[in-house]
Write a protein that holds these residues in place. Structure first.
Motif, mmCIF file in Angstrom:
data_model
loop_
_atom_site.group_PDB
_atom_site.id
_atom_site.type_symbol
_atom_site.label_atom_id
_atom_site.label_comp_id
_atom_site.label_asym_id
_atom_site.label_seq_id
_atom_site.Cartn_x
_atom_site.Cartn_y
_atom_site.Cartn_z
ATOM 1 N N ALA A 1 -13.849 -33.493 4.099
ATOM 2 C CA ALA A 1 -13.918 -34.262 5.353
ATOM 3 C C ALA A 1 -15.314 -34.820 5.554
ATOM 4 O O ALA A 1 -16.315 -34.200 5.179
ATOM 5 N N THR A 2 -15.360 -36.012 6.133
ATOM 6 C CA THR A 2 -16.650 -36.620 6.454
ATOM 7 C C THR A 2 -16.616 -37.124 7.878
ATOM 8 O O THR A 2 -15.536 -37.295 8.454
ATOM 9 N N VAL A 3 -17.769 -37.370 8.461
ATOM 10 C CA VAL A 3 -17.842 -37.763 9.868
ATOM 11 C C VAL A 3 -19.108 -38.579 10.098
ATOM 12 O O VAL A 3 -20.105 -38.396 9.395
ATOM 13 N N LEU A 4 -19.032 -39.494 11.062
ATOM 14 C CA LEU A 4 -20.199 -40.298 11.427
ATOM 15 C C LEU A 4 -21.116 -39.504 12.362
ATOM 16 O O LEU A 4 -20.651 -38.888 13.313
ATOM 17 N N PHE B 1 -13.787 -27.603 15.388
ATOM 18 C CA PHE B 1 -14.316 -28.036 16.685
ATOM 19 C C PHE B 1 -15.005 -29.391 16.571
ATOM 20 O O PHE B 1 -14.857 -30.252 17.436
ATOM 21 N N ALA B 2 -15.785 -29.570 15.483
ATOM 22 C CA ALA B 2 -16.493 -30.843 15.296
ATOM 23 C C ALA B 2 -15.505 -31.992 15.155
ATOM 24 O O ALA B 2 -15.706 -33.076 15.706
ATOM 25 N N GLU B 3 -14.392 -31.751 14.427
ATOM 26 C CA GLU B 3 -13.386 -32.788 14.247
ATOM 27 C C GLU B 3 -12.690 -33.111 15.571
ATOM 28 O O GLU B 3 -12.488 -34.276 15.930
ATOM 29 N N LYS B 4 -12.326 -32.038 16.327
ATOM 30 C CA LYS B 4 -11.694 -32.265 17.627
ATOM 31 C C LYS B 4 -12.642 -33.004 18.574
ATOM 32 O O LYS B 4 -12.227 -33.862 19.354
ATOM 33 N N LEU B 5 -13.926 -32.629 18.530
ATOM 34 C CA LEU B 5 -14.915 -33.276 19.395
ATOM 35 C C LEU B 5 -15.033 -34.756 19.083
ATOM 36 O O LEU B 5 -15.115 -35.597 19.978
ATOM 37 N N LYS B 6 -15.004 -35.064 17.790
ATOM 38 C CA LYS B 6 -15.081 -36.471 17.391
ATOM 39 C C LYS B 6 -13.887 -37.260 17.928
ATOM 40 O O LYS B 6 -14.035 -38.331 18.521
ATOM 41 N N LYS C 1 -16.335 -12.319 6.321
ATOM 42 C CA LYS C 1 -15.086 -12.943 6.753
ATOM 43 C C LYS C 1 -15.241 -13.592 8.128
ATOM 44 O O LYS C 1 -14.734 -14.688 8.385
ATOM 45 N N LYS C 2 -15.956 -12.872 9.014
ATOM 46 C CA LYS C 2 -16.176 -13.429 10.352
ATOM 47 C C LYS C 2 -16.979 -14.732 10.272
ATOM 48 O O LYS C 2 -16.677 -15.705 10.956
ATOM 49 N N VAL C 3 -18.026 -14.697 9.407
ATOM 50 C CA VAL C 3 -18.867 -15.898 9.252
ATOM 51 C C VAL C 3 -18.031 -17.053 8.708
ATOM 52 O O VAL C 3 -18.139 -18.201 9.161
ATOM 53 N N THR C 4 -17.179 -16.743 7.715
ATOM 54 C CA THR C 4 -16.321 -17.782 7.135
ATOM 55 C C THR C 4 -15.377 -18.355 8.188
ATOM 56 O O THR C 4 -15.190 -19.570 8.292
ATOM 57 N N ASN C 5 -14.767 -17.471 8.987
ATOM 58 C CA ASN C 5 -13.871 -17.924 10.060
ATOM 59 C C ASN C 5 -14.614 -18.767 11.089
ATOM 60 O O ASN C 5 -14.114 -19.794 11.566
ATOM 61 N N GLN C 6 -15.844 -18.322 11.430
ATOM 62 C CA GLN C 6 -16.637 -19.083 12.400
ATOM 63 C C GLN C 6 -16.976 -20.465 11.867
ATOM 64 O O GLN C 6 -16.930 -21.456 12.594
ATOM 65 N N ARG C 7 -17.290 -20.522 10.578
ATOM 66 C CA ARG C 7 -17.618 -21.804 9.979
ATOM 67 C C ARG C 7 -16.419 -22.743 10.019
ATOM 68 O O ARG C 7 -16.535 -23.941 10.325
ATOM 69 N N GLN C 8 -15.236 -22.204 9.705
ATOM 70 C CA GLN C 8 -14.019 -23.026 9.772
ATOM 71 C C GLN C 8 -13.738 -23.492 11.192
ATOM 72 O O GLN C 8 -13.333 -24.633 11.423
ATOM 73 N N GLN C 9 -13.963 -22.590 12.168
ATOM 74 C CA GLN C 9 -13.755 -22.959 13.564
ATOM 75 C C GLN C 9 -14.725 -24.051 13.993
ATOM 76 O O GLN C 9 -14.372 -24.966 14.751
ATOM 77 N N LEU D 1 -25.249 -39.722 19.499
ATOM 78 C CA LEU D 1 -24.389 -38.987 20.431
ATOM 79 C C LEU D 1 -24.109 -37.556 19.968
ATOM 80 O O LEU D 1 -23.945 -36.649 20.772
ATOM 81 N N ASN D 2 -24.006 -37.354 18.643
ATOM 82 C CA ASN D 2 -23.634 -36.018 18.171
ATOM 83 C C ASN D 2 -24.626 -35.432 17.186
ATOM 84 O O ASN D 2 -24.359 -34.392 16.591
ATOM 85 N N ALA D 3 -25.795 -36.085 16.974
ATOM 86 C CA ALA D 3 -26.768 -35.585 16.001
ATOM 87 C C ALA D 3 -27.277 -34.201 16.375
ATOM 88 O O ALA D 3 -27.376 -33.303 15.525
ATOM 89 N N ASP D 4 -27.595 -34.010 17.664
ATOM 90 C CA ASP D 4 -28.103 -32.699 18.087
ATOM 91 C C ASP D 4 -27.050 -31.613 17.913
ATOM 92 O O ASP D 4 -27.346 -30.497 17.458
ATOM 93 N N ILE D 5 -25.808 -31.935 18.254
ATOM 94 C CA ILE D 5 -24.723 -30.953 18.119
ATOM 95 C C ILE D 5 -24.555 -30.557 16.654
ATOM 96 O O ILE D 5 -24.519 -29.369 16.307
ATOM 97 N N MET D 6 -24.477 -31.560 15.759
ATOM 98 C CA MET D 6 -24.289 -31.276 14.345
ATOM 99 C C MET D 6 -25.475 -30.511 13.775
ATOM 100 O O MET D 6 -25.317 -29.574 13.000
ATOM 101 N N SER D 7 -26.683 -30.898 14.200
ATOM 102 C CA SER D 7 -27.887 -30.206 13.709
ATOM 103 C C SER D 7 -27.878 -28.741 14.130
ATOM 104 O O SER D 7 -28.159 -27.846 13.324
ATOM 105 N N ASN D 8 -27.523 -28.498 15.387
ATOM 106 C CA ASN D 8 -27.481 -27.113 15.875
ATOM 107 C C ASN D 8 -26.426 -26.297 15.133
ATOM 108 O O ASN D 8 -26.662 -25.139 14.765
#
Length: 910
Positions: free
Chosen positions: A295-298, A390-395, A378-386, A302-309
Motif C-alpha cells: 500500500a502507498t499513500v500521499l 488507521f492511516a488508510e481509514k484516516l486518508k 505479537k502486540k507490536v505487530t498487531n499495533q503496527r497493523q492497526q 495535512l498528514n505529515a506530522d501524523i505519519m511522522s509520529n
C-alpha cells in the motif's frame, strides 16, 4: 600417561558438546538469502535492509544473510550463484538489471529454490512471488494530487530516473494516464543522469520556463536537489515539488514536507518486513499469491506530522525489540557457556552440580523472558497493523470530508446568492409598488426551501450516523402520494420540454410507509433525474404491483447521462460523486435514500445504460414492521411541514440566467453621500441602482457586473481615471459603458478621460435629464451591438466590439470548436477553461451579446450544423452527434425551434 588420557577425554568431550550444540542450533533453521542491488549509501535501500534484519530477529528460526551487489550486475549474479550452491531455503532478490540476471533466476527455479522478487520487475515469470508497491498507482497519485491542487490547469516538469527500470517506467505511465486527461495541463520531462547533470538540466528548464508550477521527481533525493536549484534561482516558493519514497529520516521526504521544501511525497514502502514474512510462509509450504502489492499513500502538510509520529513510534518499538533481543542473545550465550562448563566440570567434581542447578534456573528465567518478548512482539505487530489500517481509514475519511464540504458549500452558494439579490431588489420594488414583487418572493421562497432541504439532509445524515432514526409508517395510497410529488416537478419538465410521465397498474394500492422519509427519497431521485437529463429528454415513474411476490415495484427512469458501470457499486456510498458528474452536490442524497428504503425493509438497485433506472422494491402489508413503528393516519405528524410549498412556483434546477430581471443595472461611485443618494433616488424608478462610496468600487463592479457605471473623478482611494482604466482592462468588465462625473471642465481632464477608456464625460453641475438620456444612449448602442453579433454568430470580426471583447469571444469560439462533438461539455467546464466563475461568464456574455451563455453555445452548435448540412454529405444523425447534441431528436427539435424549419427540409431546400 593417565593425565594425557584425561586431557584427551576432556578435549573429546568438549568437541562432542560443541558438535551437539551446533546440531541443535542448525536443526529447524530456515536459511534466507537477500541480494541487495544498491549499496547502503542509498537511504531507501538502507531502510529496506534494516527492516529485514528487524523482522528476521523476531523469528529465531530464520537465518538471514544479506549480500550487497554495490550497483554491479556481475556481482549480483555471483551472489545468487553462491546462494544456489549453499542450497538456501528461500532467495530474495532486489534486481539491479531486468534482463541480465534472468538466467541465474531460472537456474535457481530449476534447482527447486523459491525466489522472491522485490521492488523492481524482471523479464521472466520463473519466480515464486513478486513484492512491491504499485508504481503505476504512485504516478497516478502524483497526477491526481497536481490535478486537484491546480484545478486541472498547470505547467508540470517530470524528472525521470536514469535507467529503464520498471519503477521509473510505471510511475511515468501512471502520471501520464492522469495528466493526459486534462488539456490545460502541460507536461514536459527531463532525465536525471546524476545529481550534477540534474543541476544543469533543471537550471536550463527554469530559465526557459518562467511559468513552471509543479515538479514531479521520481524520488525525494532528486526532488530536494531540484528544490535547491530552484532556491538558487529564487523560485522555490512559486514551484511545488512532489517526490517519492516518504522516508521518515532527517533528510527524508516526510521531513522535507514538514520543512516546506516539498509540497508532498508519496510513501513508497521498502517491503523489507513483508519480504521476510513472505519467505517464512513459503518455507512453511503455505500458499501465497504471485503478485503482492504494498500500500502507498500521499503525504502532504495535512498528514505529515501524523505519519511522522506513527513511524517514530514504530521505530522506537523496533529499537526496543532489538535491544531486548540483544539481551536475550547475551543471556543465551551465557547459558550455553555455563551449560558446557557444567557438563565439563561434572566429570571431576560434585561442585558442578550447584552450577547445574544455577544453569537450570537461568534456563527457566530466560525462557520466561523469551515468552514475554514473543507476546510483546505479537502486540507490536498487531499495533503496527492497526496503525496502518488507521492511516488508510484516516486518508479515506479526510478525502470524503473534503469532497463533502466542498460540494455542500457550492450547493449552498447559488440559493443564498439568489435570496440576497432578491432581498435587495424587493426593497426597491416595494418602494415603487412594482408588479415584480411576486416574482422575487417566489424566487426567495423556492431557494429558501432548497436550503431547508439541504439542511434537513445534513440533519438526517447526522441522525443516521448516530443510529438515532425512528421510522413511523402509516397506511398510504401509493398512487395519490406519488402523483402529488410528481406534480411538484411538472413545471420544470414543461419548461425544459421533457417528456415527464407517471403510470401504475393499480391506483388503489395501499402501502405502509413513512411519508416524511419516502418524500425525501422521491425528491432526491427526481432531482437527480432532472439534473442530469438534457432538455427534450424523458423522465418517468412506473408503479407496478407484484401480487404473487407481495411486493410493489417503483421505477424512476430517465434518459440522462448515465452512470459508468464500474462506479455503480459505489453509488450509494456517502460523499460519492461520479466521474462524469460535473455538477455541484453534497453526495449524501442517494446514501440517505438507500438508508430510508432499508428502514422500510425494502431494497433499491440501479441500472444504467442509455440513461438510468432506480428500482425500489417495498413489501406489502405490515408483517415486516414492529407494532411501535405503525401509526394510524390520524396520528401522522408531519415533521417537515415547512417544506410543503406552492407547487406552481417550484423550480428544481435554477439556472443562473434566471437571477436577472428586466431592468438595467447602474453602479454609482460617489463619495458625497447626499449626491450619491440623490442620483440613486432619481434613477431608481428606471434602473436597478447599486451604490459605492469609492472605497470598494472595483470589487463592487466585479461582483455585480452592472450594465453601466457612473463614476466621480475625485474619490478617497483611487480617482475616477484609475478606476475606469482598471475596469476597462479587465476582461470581465471591459464592456461596461462608463460615464465620468467631475467638476473640472478643462481639455486635459477630457483627454485623460478618453485615455482611461471612459465612454462619456459630464461636468458638474449636470442636467439630470441629460444624464438620463446619456445613459439611455449608451445602453441603446450596446443593445444594437448585441443584436448585430447575436445575428452574426460565427463571424470572427465585429468592428463595433472592443479589442478585449473580440479576444474574449474568440477564446469562447475556440473552446467550443475544440469541444464541438462533446455533448457533455458544460458551462462550468467552459468557465473553468476561461479561469472565471460560471456566474461571471454568464454576466459577461449576457452584457456583451444580450443572451445567456447556454443560448450562445446552442446557437453556435446550430450554426455549425447548418454549415455541415451545406458543405458535407453526412446524414442528420451524424451531424447532430458531431455538433455535440445528445440525440438526433433533440437536435431536430432545437433546430426547428430556432429556424422554423426541420433539418431534413432545410437540407432538401439547399
Amino acid at each position: 600417561m593417565t593425565s594425557k588420557i584425561n586431557f584427551i577425554i576432556v578435549i573429546g568431550f568438549m568437541i562432542l558438546l560443541n558438535s551437539c550444540n551446533q546440531y541443535s542450533e542448525n536443526k529447524g533453521k530456515i536459511s534466507i538469502g537477500f541480494s541487495q542491488s544498491i549499496s547502503e549509501d542509498d537511504s531507501w535501500r538502507k531502510t529496506m535492509d534494516n527492516t529485514m534484519r528487524v523482522e528476521a530477529s523476531l523469528h529465531p528460526e530464520i537465518d538471514l544473510t544479506i549480500y550487497n551487489a554495490n550497483n554491479s550486475t556481475e556481482k549480483q549474479i555471483e551472489d545468487i550463484e553462491k546462494m544456489i550452491v549453499n542450497h538456501l531455503d528461500v532467495i530474495i532478490v532486489a534486481p539491479y538489471g531486468s534482463d541480465s540476471i534472468v538466467p541465474v533466476l531460472e537456474k535457481a527455479n530449476k534447482k527447486g529454490i523459491p525466489v522472491i522478487i522485490v521492488d523492481r520487475k524482471v523479464k521472466t515469470s520463473n519466480y515464486i512471488a513478486f513484492l512491491g508497491a504499485d508504481n503505476v498507482e504512485v504516478g497516478r497519485i502524483a497526477g491526481k494530487y497536481i490535478v486537484s491542487m491546480s484545478k486541472a490547469h498547470a505547467n508540470i516538469l517530470e524528472i525521470k530516473a536514469t535507467t529503464d527500470i520498471s519503477p521509473g517506467l510505471e510511475r511515468s505511465l501512471g502520471f501520464k494516464q492522469i495528466t493526459d486527461q486534462y488539456p490545460n495541463i502541460k507536461r514536459t520531462s527531463i532525465t536525471a543522469v546524476n545529481l550534477e547533470s540534474l543541476n544543469d538540466d533543471f537550471s536550463k528548464v527554469l530559465d526557459s520556463s518562467p511559468k513552471l508550477d509543479y515538479v514531479f521527481a521520481f524520488n525525494d533525493i532528486i526532488a530536494l536537489q531540484a528544490w535547491e536549484v530552484a532556491k538558487q534561482k529564487g523560485r522555490e516558493k512559486t514551484i511545488k515539488f512532489i517526490g517519492v519514497d516518504g522516508l521518515n529520516i532527517p533528510n527524508g521526504g516526510i521531513q522535507a514536507v514538514k520543512d516546506g521544501k516539498l509540497a508532498a511525497t508519496i510513501l513508497y514502502p521498502t517491503g523489507g518486513s513483508e519480504a521476510i514474512r513472505l519467505a517464512l510462509k513459503i518455507a512453511n509450504k503455505e500458499v501465497i499469491p504471485k503478485n503482492n502489492k504494498l500500500a502507498t499513500v500521499l503525504i502532504d502538510s495535512l498528514n505529515a506530522d501524523i505519519m511522522s509520529n506513527q513511524f517514530d513510534k514504530i521505530s522506537q518499538q523496533q529499537s526496543n525489540i532489538e535491544t531486548q533481543l540483544n539481551v536475550i542473545d547475551n543471556q543465551e550465550k551465557k547459558y550455553i557457556t555455563l551449560y558446557n562448563l557444567m557438563k565439563l566440570l561434572g566429570f571431576f567434581s560434585v561442585t558442578i552440580l550447584c552450577l547445574a542447578l544455577f544453569s537450570a534456573y537461568s534456563i527457566i528465567s530466560i525462557r520466561k523472558k523469551k515468552r514475554q518478548l514473543e507476546i510483546t512482539n505479537k502486540k507490536v505487530t498487531n499495533q503496527r497493523q492497526q496503525i496502518e489500517k488507521f492511516a488508510e481509514k484516516l486518508k479515506i475519511s479526510n478525502e470524503g470530508k473534503i469532497n463533502f464540504f466542498t460540494g455542500i458549500s457550492h450547493e449552498f452558494k447559488t440559493p443564498l446568492t439568489l435570496i440576497l439579490s432578491c432581498v435587495e431588489s424587493l426593497n426597491d420594488e416595494l418602494k415603487s409598488k412594482s408588479n415584480h414583487v411576486k416574482k422575487d418572493l417566489d424566487i426567495m421562497y423556492n431557494n429558501s426551501m432548497r436550503l431547508l432541504r439541504l439542511i434537513n439532509q445534513l440533519l438526517d445524515f447526522r441522525k443516521i450516523e448516530n443510529e438515532n432514526f425512528n421510522i413511523k409508517v402509516s397506511k398510504t395510497n401509493l398512487w395519490f402520494f406519488s402523483k402529488n410529488l410528481f406534480k411538484e416537478f411538472k413545471r420544470e419538465a414543461t419548461k425544459r420540454n421533457i417528456n415527464y410521465t407517471i403510470t401504475t397498474n393499480d391506483e388503489n394500492l395501499d402501502v405502509y410507509l413513512d411519508k416524511n422519509l419516502m418524500d425525501k427519497v422521491y425528491y432526491n431521485l427526481l432531482s437527480n433525474s432532472f439534473k442530469f437529463t438534457p432538455n427534450g429528454g424523458n423522465i418517468g415513474i412506473i408503479i407496478n404491483k407484484k401480487a404473487e411476490q407481495n411486493l410493489v415495484e417503483i421505477i424512476f427512469k430517465d434518459s440522462g447521462i448515465g452512470i459508468p458501470e464500474n462506479e455503480i457499486i459505489e453509488l450509494f456510498n456517502p460523499f460519492f460523486k461520479g466521474s462524469n458528474n460535473y455538477k455541484n452536490g453534497s453526495g449524501i442524497g442517494l446514501n440517505l435514500s438507500k438508508t430510508f428504503i432499508d428502514l422500510h425493509k425494502g431494497s433499491i438497485e440501479v441500472k444504467s445504460g442509455t440513461g438510468t433506472e432506480f428500482i425500489i422494491l417495498l413489501q406489502l402489508g405490515t408483517d415486516h414492521f414492529n407494532k411501535k413503528q405503525i401509526i394510524s393516519d390520524s396520528d401522522y405528524n408531519d415533521e417537515n411541514q415547512e417544506e410543503k410549498y406552492n407547487i406552481e412556483s417550484v423550480e428544481v434546477i435554477k439556472e443562473i440566467e434566471e437571477e436577472s430581471d428586466k431592468k438595467y443595472s447602474v453602479l454609482i461611485i460617489e463619495d458625497n453621500i447626499e449626491l450619491l443618494e440623490f442620483i440613486a433616488a432619481k434613477l431608481n424608478r428606471d434602473y436597478n441602482v447599486f451604490k459605492s462610496d469609492g472605497k470598494n468600487s472595483i470589487e463592487t463592479a466585479l461582483e455585480i457586473m452592472p450594465d453601466i457605471i457612473l463614476c466621480d473623478l475625485n474619490l478617497p482611494e483611487k480617482n475616477g481615471f484609475e478606476i475606469c482604466d482598471t475596469l476597462k482592462k479587465n476582461i470581465l468588465t471591459s464592456h461596461i459603458p462608463t460615464i465620468i462625473l467631475t467638476a473640472l471642465d478643462d481639455q486635459d481632464t477630457y483627454i485623460k478621460s478618453l485615455e482611461a477608456g471612459a465612454d462619456l464625460f459630464l461636468t458638474k453641475p449636470f442636467n439630470l435629464k441629460v444624464l438620463k438620456e446619456s445613459i439611455k444612449g449608451l445602453l441603446y448602442n450596446r443593445e444594437k451591438l448585441r443584436y448585430y453579433y447575436n445575428n452574426n454568430i460565427g463571424e470572427s470580426e465585429v468592428n463595433s466590439l472592443g479589442v478585449i471583447e473580440k479576444v474574449f469571444l474568440n477564446k469562447i469560439d475556440v473552446l467550443l470548436e475544440k469541444n464541438i462533438d462533446n455533448s457533455s461539455f458544460s458551462v462550468e467546464e467552459l468557465a473553468s477553461c476561461l479561469n472565471i466563475s460560471r456566474v461571471q461568464l454568464y454576466r459577461k456574455v449576457k452584457a456583451v451579446l444580450g443572451i445567456g451563455i447556454s443560448d450562445y453555445i446552442n446557437n453556435y452548435r446550430l450554426e455549425k450544423a447548418k454549415e455541415l448540412m451545406k458543405t458535407t454529405s453526412l446524414n442528420i444523425s451524424e451531424i447532430a452527434y458531431s455538433c455535440g447534441f445528445a440525440s438526433p431528436n433533440y437536435f431536430s427539435t432545437t433546430f426547428k425551434n430556432k429556424y422554423s424549419i426541420s433539418p431534413k427540409d432545410f437540407r432538401n431546400n439547399i
